[in-house]
Design an enzyme around this catalytic site. Structure first.
Site, mmCIF file in Angstrom:
data_model
loop_
_atom_site.group_PDB
_atom_site.id
_atom_site.type_symbol
_atom_site.label_atom_id
_atom_site.label_comp_id
_atom_site.label_asym_id
_atom_site.label_seq_id
_atom_site.Cartn_x
_atom_site.Cartn_y
_atom_site.Cartn_z
ATOM 1 N N GLY D 10 0.844 -1.204 0.000
ATOM 2 C CA GLY D 10 0.000 0.000 0.000
ATOM 3 C C GLY D 10 0.869 1.239 0.000
ATOM 4 N N PHE D 113 -10.799 23.062 14.423
ATOM 5 C CA PHE D 113 -11.510 21.897 13.902
ATOM 6 C C PHE D 113 -12.389 21.354 15.014
ATOM 7 C CE2 PHE D 113 -10.772 18.657 10.401
ATOM 8 C CZ PHE D 113 -10.854 19.587 9.403
ATOM 9 N N ASP D 214 -8.438 -4.948 2.010
ATOM 10 C CA ASP D 214 -7.639 -6.130 1.680
ATOM 11 C C ASP D 214 -6.667 -6.483 2.799
ATOM 12 O OD1 ASP D 214 -8.873 -6.188 -0.771
ATOM 13 O OD2 ASP D 214 -7.260 -5.141 -1.813
ATOM 14 N N GLN D 233 -17.229 5.634 11.233
ATOM 15 C CA GLN D 233 -17.721 7.011 11.241
ATOM 16 C C GLN D 233 -18.535 7.273 9.968
ATOM 17 O OE1 GLN D 233 -14.880 10.535 10.901
ATOM 18 N NE2 GLN D 233 -15.565 10.665 13.028
ATOM 19 N N HIS D 235 -20.446 10.195 7.716
ATOM 20 C CA HIS D 235 -20.476 11.643 7.525
ATOM 21 C C HIS D 235 -21.872 12.031 7.061
ATOM 22 C CE1 HIS D 235 -19.301 15.640 6.401
ATOM 23 N NE2 HIS D 235 -18.124 15.434 6.951
ATOM 24 N N LEU D 245 -17.829 13.851 -0.663
ATOM 25 C CA LEU D 245 -18.042 14.553 0.580
ATOM 26 C C LEU D 245 -18.337 16.043 0.373
ATOM 27 C CD1 LEU D 245 -17.579 13.909 3.671
ATOM 28 C CD2 LEU D 245 -15.394 15.031 3.372
ATOM 29 N N GLU D 248 -18.159 19.968 6.041
ATOM 30 C CA GLU D 248 -18.945 20.508 7.132
ATOM 31 C C GLU D 248 -19.017 22.033 7.043
ATOM 32 O OE1 GLU D 248 -18.239 17.538 10.095
ATOM 33 O OE2 GLU D 248 -18.110 19.132 11.565
ATOM 34 N N ARG D 281 -21.518 15.012 14.119
ATOM 35 C CA ARG D 281 -21.764 14.253 12.900
ATOM 36 C C ARG D 281 -22.767 13.126 13.077
ATOM 37 N NH1 ARG D 281 -15.718 13.547 10.164
ATOM 38 N NH2 ARG D 281 -15.405 15.756 9.803
ATOM 39 N N HIS D 346 -17.539 6.882 6.205
ATOM 40 C CA HIS D 346 -16.443 7.821 5.995
ATOM 41 C C HIS D 346 -15.103 7.294 6.481
ATOM 42 C CE1 HIS D 346 -14.473 11.581 5.354
ATOM 43 N NE2 HIS D 346 -14.292 11.834 6.627
ATOM 44 N N ARG D 381 -13.254 9.153 15.594
ATOM 45 C CA ARG D 381 -12.060 9.885 15.182
ATOM 46 C C ARG D 381 -12.369 11.367 15.089
ATOM 47 N NH1 ARG D 381 -9.992 12.002 10.199
ATOM 48 N NH2 ARG D 381 -11.839 11.281 9.106
HETATM 49 C C1 FAD Z 1 -13.136 12.258 1.673
HETATM 50 C C2 FAD Z 1 -12.207 12.037 2.832
HETATM 51 C C3 FAD Z 1 -11.714 13.144 3.532
HETATM 52 C C4 FAD Z 1 -10.841 12.963 4.612
HETATM 53 N N1 FAD Z 1 -10.352 14.062 5.252
HETATM 54 C C5 FAD Z 1 -9.459 13.920 6.267
HETATM 55 C C6 FAD Z 1 -8.888 15.046 6.922
HETATM 56 O O1 FAD Z 1 -9.188 16.172 6.592
HETATM 57 N N2 FAD Z 1 -7.999 14.857 7.908
HETATM 58 C C7 FAD Z 1 -7.621 13.617 8.289
HETATM 59 O O2 FAD Z 1 -6.792 13.516 9.177
HETATM 60 N N3 FAD Z 1 -8.140 12.515 7.682
HETATM 61 C C8 FAD Z 1 -9.044 12.630 6.685
HETATM 62 N N4 FAD Z 1 -9.576 11.515 6.073
HETATM 63 C C9 FAD Z 1 -9.112 10.186 6.466
HETATM 64 C C10 FAD Z 1 -7.759 9.842 5.865
HETATM 65 O O3 FAD Z 1 -7.614 10.490 4.622
HETATM 66 C C11 FAD Z 1 -7.557 8.370 5.599
HETATM 67 O O4 FAD Z 1 -7.827 7.679 6.757
HETATM 68 C C12 FAD Z 1 -6.135 8.073 5.219
HETATM 69 O O5 FAD Z 1 -5.793 8.803 4.093
HETATM 70 C C13 FAD Z 1 -5.864 6.603 4.935
HETATM 71 O O6 FAD Z 1 -4.535 6.481 4.476
HETATM 72 P P1 FAD Z 1 -3.831 5.103 4.270
HETATM 73 O O7 FAD Z 1 -2.438 5.374 3.895
HETATM 74 O O8 FAD Z 1 -4.071 4.263 5.442
HETATM 75 O O9 FAD Z 1 -4.620 4.413 3.078
HETATM 76 P P2 FAD Z 1 -4.882 4.835 1.559
HETATM 77 O O10 FAD Z 1 -4.431 6.199 1.265
HETATM 78 O O11 FAD Z 1 -6.269 4.460 1.263
HETATM 79 O O12 FAD Z 1 -3.916 3.881 0.777
HETATM 80 C C14 FAD Z 1 -4.140 2.520 0.629
HETATM 81 C C15 FAD Z 1 -3.044 1.965 -0.232
HETATM 82 O O13 FAD Z 1 -3.061 0.572 -0.183
HETATM 83 C C16 FAD Z 1 -2.988 0.023 -1.434
HETATM 84 N N5 FAD Z 1 -3.642 -1.275 -1.393
HETATM 85 C C17 FAD Z 1 -4.857 -1.575 -0.887
HETATM 86 N N6 FAD Z 1 -5.107 -2.883 -1.025
HETATM 87 C C18 FAD Z 1 -4.020 -3.429 -1.619
HETATM 88 C C19 FAD Z 1 -3.678 -4.729 -2.022
HETATM 89 N N7 FAD Z 1 -4.491 -5.766 -1.878
HETATM 90 N N8 FAD Z 1 -2.487 -4.930 -2.607
HETATM 91 C C20 FAD Z 1 -1.646 -3.895 -2.803
HETATM 92 N N9 FAD Z 1 -1.917 -2.654 -2.439
HETATM 93 C C21 FAD Z 1 -3.091 -2.429 -1.842
HETATM 94 C C22 FAD Z 1 -3.624 1.036 -2.326
HETATM 95 O O14 FAD Z 1 -3.109 0.937 -3.615
HETATM 96 C C23 FAD Z 1 -3.190 2.346 -1.680
HETATM 97 O O15 FAD Z 1 -1.936 2.718 -2.174
HETATM 98 C C24 FAD Z 1 -10.470 11.667 5.011
HETATM 99 C C25 FAD Z 1 -10.957 10.562 4.309
HETATM 100 C C26 FAD Z 1 -11.837 10.741 3.236
HETATM 101 C C27 FAD Z 1 -12.353 9.531 2.531
#
Ligand code: FAD
Ligand code: HEM
Ligand code: SF4
Ligand code: F3S
Ligand code: FES
Lengths: 291, 121, 154, 612
Positions: D10, D113, D214, D233, D235, D245, D248, D281, D346, D381
């Site tokens: 990932g 926030f 996954d 959570q 939204h 989204l 807010e 929320r 969310h 969160r």
């Molecule tokens: C619309 C939205 C707004 C948000 N706003 C905020 C905010 O303002 N502030 C805040 O703190 N948080 C916010 N969040 C939450 C936060 O963005 C996410 O929790 C965070 O980005 C998740 O990051 P991550 O690196 O864990 O996963 P992701 O960025 O989802 O990355 C997952 C990675 O895993 C890889 N992957 C998945 N499955 C596999 C597999 N089987 N094999 C190989 N690769 C795989 C994908 O390719 C990807 O690269 C928001 C979320 C959303 C949806």
């Protein structure tokens, strides 16, 4: 409810014994699907109201019926607010699960789903069906090799993006543990704001004739990426010069012929041509100093 | 990555000159058209007229400069257009050589003709 | 195993129906540029007859056909004057001259537009300025037709 | 076979940060990701990163706010680590060139926030996540870290001791989406799962199509428990057709919610007589769903968010991007009509059970980011707390996996002495795979302890066979049908409103999905870019993850954080100051609990009423 317009030869494709088990079931599946889909098409047409007619480019090097590229027709039930991406997803989930395209965020931030829609590079998820003339022709991005259906090979695009050394280079930044930051004026941040919005969708590169003709041309997205760094005051003058040297190589900024199509198709409204032109002037200015 | 740039060829000078010559050409070309199609008419030009004009040093210099600028601008433009279409490697070098020679020949011949017209050769 | 489909030249170049203003401007500018440089070569070639002219070389022509000399019947005329006159007497050359003017005017106007773009001026209305160059070229060309066709082929 | 010291699965914010940290610690590191890194869903985050940067603020306040926001279900060591490390890690992003929004004096801006006692949310325009993702990817490019993009990780290569705590992870098996080739990736010192959230378990989510849990599923089946999965959570304002989204900010500026009768229901039906639209929320989300359930929804689906009365000038000034979102994704002009909105999934507070160093109970297996549960967010969160989690715990997991000593963790993982077993869960159907043909998990092959390579080879073989099986079958059911059914059941019954009956219904549907999945087949016969195959795999993972969410929701009979139960609408600190953990247990899931750690470094966080 697709009426797949297959090439005639694929329909009469004989069961080639050399193709072992793979071919005949595959053929069978295709036929079955077609029969099923036709029936479904009729049923749906009666039940449903408005549909949208899309023609989707199909190609798969491994599937005989798709080796010769073709267009498949799908009639997708229309709902207000539906986008091109919604339509192809619907077609995939309901009609033909082998329909292949990249997509992820559905909100114009991941840059996966740039397609060629009615002759224009557009992000599928950001294009409303209601704004398009039917039948809607959906093709993979031009000027890139097609891997399968709407999926193109992005490697060259990534190579160009990486070629401009797209990362901060200053090593002697303050220690983050002291929470000491590099100051940047709001004006300077404003200057690089638009350039920093790029989502690497490749639409601009695909629309540029020069990039199509000259494979080495860095292309608008990479130049814009470089702009973001070159204009950032936090990096030193020497590094800026180094960046300009990369940009003013023969296949750098000079190749741009101000066609503006990159600027027109960019889903993030980045003024690409403007940035490229500014860099040309910067490069000339820098060179004039040495005269 | 970095090795892409090892064959570093700055294209800035040519690009800049293309713009400078363009700016010059706008003025001179407009003047040229005006002079030879509206003030004097092309269909009425004779050797005597031409010689008379050319004998004026200012006019002579302008015309020679016009030629040089036009030649550079045109040849460089054609070369650029070909490079834009992906011309590279040996063919590119050959094209550059041929274009340069053609350009030099054009400039040489043109300058010679102008000198003859002015009666200085 | 993994192959990919190359859509060939037409795709590489793009489909003209799908071109936008900036692309048309580029095509036209290129096209006019090539014509102009081609013309410059022929122009110098034609003017080269002046060398012979100055050295006293003459040809025997029917001066009635030459628009640039007095009609004195068949006579010896210096080669430069005779060539120019001969060319100028042809309708096709006059038409080509109008064409050349159109080409040059478009190249100048669009060149001006490009220079402005290079300076970062008026980027937002680049399509409008292209259309303006086209229209202006049309007007100037039409307006110049009378001048270019006077005295042709009697 | 490929071989590296550290394999990061990932490449979202957590994965990239982990890879950089591991690389800096000297490990040969590779990223394996099913999407190109810049396509990861971290790019969608808008709001910002919480970090106590300024004079007058300090990490302890941040920790306190987070603890309170979590409804006292966060573990203090994790919460304090987050608050302590976030400032430095946020600054590091700045040094890497992240374009933060700036003050006049050139320092980074911070804004207030929800739930924060100090304006400490550091942001970069309305696209903080985009910049965070791209800035870190740039650093990965700079360091030349190997990226295997568009490689889908199918499974983990884990030894098969009976007790998961004794198992070791030696690598992953992945499938090259472009060519269909299946390969083993050997990890000499650690595998880090940073695969993001499981939002696709619901049919209406702000998460990307790729957020299919996954990592959750493969770690779960390999023996690492999933923790606090019931905490999801929702939204209240996402666009109905896509889930995009609507921030807010609209309600903050004075946007009003109406039902189909044009009533301002937040007040008229007494959902929140004081704060109305600006209630928290979960309150707003529940109100919206009640309206729809009682027949006052527009098209029986959504409610209207109206901002027209704010006037064009104010809207253009402050909420311009909202206009674009409504126009581009819903075809609605927010200046002339109200925008349709409904609650959308969310964020998942729960995830793979890990300690402060990101390590699971399985040796060499780590998790970070939304896929992991350290637990920082507990029951709920706070906005702006997910991104710091990515960088803080991503970095720690990377370092630890590369062999750096980060000290003894205080948080326990796995099924150990400190846990309490759930004995009397009243389950409507047998969860897990019991009675079904197994596909995945740790295969028991009589304990023939092979070496790392042998185990990897064996797993590769098994995945190859599984793919052949899926592709050879010509009839049965397609994954899309199962997925839709699953998503619908989750949204209908394990959504904002949760009743015992509903959750049980969902569990029955999940069981049906599982049974149907036995007959799933992949229609696309091609090995080239077969997304059908990939999605069929993902759907399997979603079934497992959805089940843990439903199970957790069923057993936790209280109202805490984002988890609301009709039967017990009160927080129950007496019985429920504990984490729910569910382990795969060879296909017969086991539910157990671990007490929350409320003792911080210097103080103990006493549960208080969560009111703002
Ligand atoms: C619309 C939205 C707004 C948000 N706003 C905020 C905010 O303002 N502030 C805040 O703190 N948080 C916010 N969040 C939450 C936060 O963005 C996410 O929790 C965070 O980005 C998740 O990051 P991550 O690196 O864990 O996963 P992701 O960025 O989802 O990355 C997952 C990675 O895993 C890889 N992957 C998945 N499955 C596999 C597999 N089987 N094999 C190989 N690769 C795989 C994908 O390719 C990807 O690269 C928001 C979320 C959303 C949806
Ligand atoms: C003697 C007259 C001229 C000749 C022979 C000539 C020729 C050319 C040629 C061949 C090109 C290259 C076109 C291409 O890209 O393929 C060119 C480009 C150009 N010409 Fe001219 N031109 C002439 C006059 C002018 C004038 C008067 C202008 C006035 C503005 C001008 C402006 C330009 C510009 C700006 C370009 C560069 C386009 C680009 O590379 O972006 N030219 N010209
Ligand atoms: S510059 Fe615009 S069009 Fe080009 S890749 Fe970036 S976002 Fe896409
Ligand atoms: S389309 Fe191409 S030519 Fe320049 S302005 Fe854009 S890069
Ligand atoms: S799906 Fe992400 S940009 Fe369209």
């Amino acid at each position: 409810m697709s009426t797949q317009q297959q090439e005639p030869e694929s329909q009469e494709a004989p069961a080639d014994p050399e193709m072992k088990g793979t071919q005949s079931p595959q053929e069978r599946r295709l036929e079955e699907k077609e029969a099923g889909l036709d029936a479904q098409a009729e049923a749906d047409a009666e039940a449903e109201g408005e549909t949208v007619h899309i023609k989707v480019f199909r190609y798969d090097p491994e599937v005989e019926a798709k080796q010769e590229p073709r267009f498949d027709d799908f009639h997708v039930p229309f709902e207000k607010g539906m986008t091109v991406l919604d339509a192809v997803m619907y077609a995939r989930d309901e009609f033909d699960s082998s329909l292949t395209f990249r997509h992820s965020c559905r909100q114009a931030v991941c840059g996966s789903d740039a397609f060629f829609v009615n002759g224009r590079q557009k992000l599928g998820c950001k294009t409303q069906l209601a704004d398009l003339e039917q039948p809607i022709r959906i093709e993979p991005l031009p000027h890139q090799e097609v891997v399968k259906d709407l999926v193109v090979d992005m490697d060259h695009f990534y190579d160009q993006m990486h070629a401009v050394e797209p990362y901060f280079q200053d090593e002697d930044t303050p220690d983050p543990a002291d929470l000491e930051e590099q100051r940047q004026s709001p004006e300077n941040r404003e200057k690089i704001k638009m350039s920093s919005r790029c989502i690497w969708c490749g639409a601009c590169m695909s629309s540029c004739n020069i990039a199509a003709g000259d494979n080495e041309y860095l292309g608008p997205a990479a130049i814009n990426k470089a702009y973001k760094f070159a204009m950032d005051d936090r990096e030193s003058e020497e590094i800026k010069e180094h960046r300009l040297r990369i940009l003013e190589q023969e296949h750098g900024v000079w190749r741009c012929q101000t066609q503006f199509s990159c600027t027109e198709v960019c889903p993030k409204d980045i003024p690409l041509t403007e940035h490229i032109q500014e860099l040309k002037r910067e490069a000339v200015k820098k060179n004039l100093k040495f005269w | 990555m970095a090795e892409r740039h090892s064959s570093f060829v700055p294209g800035g000078t040519a690009w800049f000159l293309q713009r400078v010559t363009a700016a010059f050409l706008i003025v001179v070309l407009a003047m040229h058209f005006f002079l030879l199609h509206f003030v004097n008419h092309a269909y009425a030009v004779t050797l005597d007229d031409t010689v008379a004009r050319m004998e004026n040093v200012g006019y002579f210099l302008t015309m020679v400069l016009f030629l040089w600028a036009g030649a550079f601008h045109g040849i460089n433009g054609v070369y650029n257009a070909l490079v834009n279409q992906g011309l590279s490697g040996t063919p590119k070098k050959v094209v550059l050589a041929v274009l340069t020679l053609a350009g030099l020949a054009l400039v040489a011949q043109g300058t010679y003709v102008a000198l003859v017209m002015a009666g200085w050769m | 195993m993994s192959q990919s489909y190359n859509r060939g030249l037409v795709e590489d170049f793009g489909r003209w129906k799908e071109f936008s203003a900036g692309m048309w401007a580029w095509i036209f500018h290129k096209f006019t540029g090539w014509i102009l440089i081609g013309y410059l070569f022929t122009h110098i070639a034609v003017l080269s007859t002046a060398v012979g002219g100055v050295q006293g070389e003459t040809v025997e022509v029917d001066t009635a056909a030459l628009p640039n000399v007095e009609n004195i019947g068949v006579a010896d005329v210096d080669i430069y004057t005779a060539t120019l006159g001969g060319l100028e007497s042809l309708l096709i050359i006059r038409i080509l001259e109008v064409g050349l003017l159109a080409v040059a005017v478009f190249h100048i106007l669009n060149g001006l537009r490009l220079l402005l773009v290079d300076l970062g001026i008026g980027l937002d209305s680049q399509d409008k300025s292209f259309y303006a160059s086209l229209i202006l070229t049309g007007i100037i060309t039409v307006a110049s037709v009378p001048t270019f066709t006077t005295g042709v082929g009697f | 076979m490929y071989e590296h010291d550290v394999i990061v699965v990932g490449a979202g914010g957590a994965g990239l940060r982990a890879a950089i940290a591991a690389h800096e610690a000297g490990a040969d590191t590779a990223l394996v990701t099913k999407l190109h890194p810049v396509r990861s869903h971290t790019g969608a985050a808008e709001g910002g990163i919480n970090a106590a940067l300024q004079e007058g603020d300090d990490w302890e306040l941040h920790a306190y706010d987070t603890m309170k926001g979590s409804d006292y279900l966060g573990d203090a060591p994790a919460v304090e680590t987050l608050a302590q490390d976030s400032p430095e890690d946020t600054m590091r992003l700045e040094h890497w060139g992240m374009p933060f929004s700036r003050e006049e004096d050139g320092t980074v801006s911070q804004r207030p926030f929800g739930g924060l006692s100090y304006p400490r949310t550091t942001f970069a325009g309305a696209e903080t996540g985009h910049h965070l993702l791209h800035t870190m990817y740039e650093q990965v490019v700079k360091r030349g870290i190997q990226v295997y993009d568009e490689w889908y990780v199918m499974n983990l290569a884990v030894t098969d001791e009976d007790d998961p705590n004794d198992r070791t992870c030696h690598g992953v098996v992945a499938y090259d989406v472009q060519t269909g080739q299946i390969e083993g990736f050997k990890a000499n010192s650690g595998v880090i799962l940073a695969t993001g959230g499981p939002g696709q378990a619901f049919d209406h989510t702000t998460n990307a199509v790729s957020c299919t849990g996954d990592g959750h599923a493969i770690a779960y089946r390999a023996g690492a428990p999933l923790e606090d999965m019931e905490f999801i959570q929702f939204h209240p304002t996402s666009l109905p057709s896509t889930g995009v989204l609507i921030s807010e900010g609209v309600r903050g500026e004075g946007g009003i919610l109406y039902n189909n009768e044009g009533e301002r229901f937040m007040f008229e039906y007494g959902y929140a007589n004081n704060s109305g639209e600006l209630a928290s929320r979960d309150v707003v989300a529940r109100a919206e769903l009640t309206e729809v359930a009682e027949g006052r929804g527009v098209n029986d689906e959504y409610v209207h968010l109206d901002m027209r009365h704010l006037g064009e000038e104010r809207i253009l000034d402050r909420l311009e991007n909202i206009l674009h979102l409504a126009e581009d994704f819903e075809g609605v002009d927010g200046l002339v009509e109200p925008m349709p909105v409904k609650p959308g999934q969310h964020y998942a507070m729960g995830g793979i059970d890990v300690d402060e160093n990101g390590q699971t109970c399985i040796n060499g297996l780590y998790a970070a980011g939304e896929a992991a549960c350290v637990s920082v967010h507990g029951g709920n969160r706070l906005g702006g707390n997910a991104l710091p989690e990515l960088i803080v715990f991503g970095k720690r997991a990377g370092r630890h996996a590369a062999g750096e000593d980060l000290g003894e963790p205080q948080i326990q993982t796995g099924y150990g002495d400190d846990v309490e077993d759930e004995t009397d869960a009243d389950l409507p159907v047998q969860p897990g795979e019991a009675g079904l043909e197994t596909a995945g998990g740790v295969a028991a092959d009589g304990g023939v302890a092979a070496d790392a390579e042998g185990i990897l080879e064996r797993t590769v073989e098994r995945e190859r066979e599984r793919v052949d099986r899926l592709m050879d079958r010509n009839e049965g059911i397609q994954h899309a049908e199962i997925r839709q059914k699953l998503q619908k059941a989750m949204t209908d019954h394990v959504n904002v409103f949760r009743t015992e009956e509903g959750i049980k219904k969902a569990l029955r549907v999940i069981r049906e999905c599982r049974e149907q999945y036995q007959d799933v087949y992949v229609d696309d016969p091609s090995r080239t870019f077969n997304t059908d195959l990939q999605q069929t795999y993902e759907t399997r993972n979603l079934i497992d993850v959805a089940e843990t969410i439903a199970l957790g929701a069923l057993v936790r009979n209280e109202f805490r954080g984002a988890h609301w139960r009709q039967e017990n609408q009160e927080r129950d600190d007496e019985n429920w100051l504990k984490h729910t953990l569910i382990s795969w247990n060879g296909g017969e899931p086991r539910i157990f609990y671990r007490p929350v750690i409320l003792e911080g470094e210097e103080k103990t966080y006493e549960p208080k009423e969560r009111s703002y």
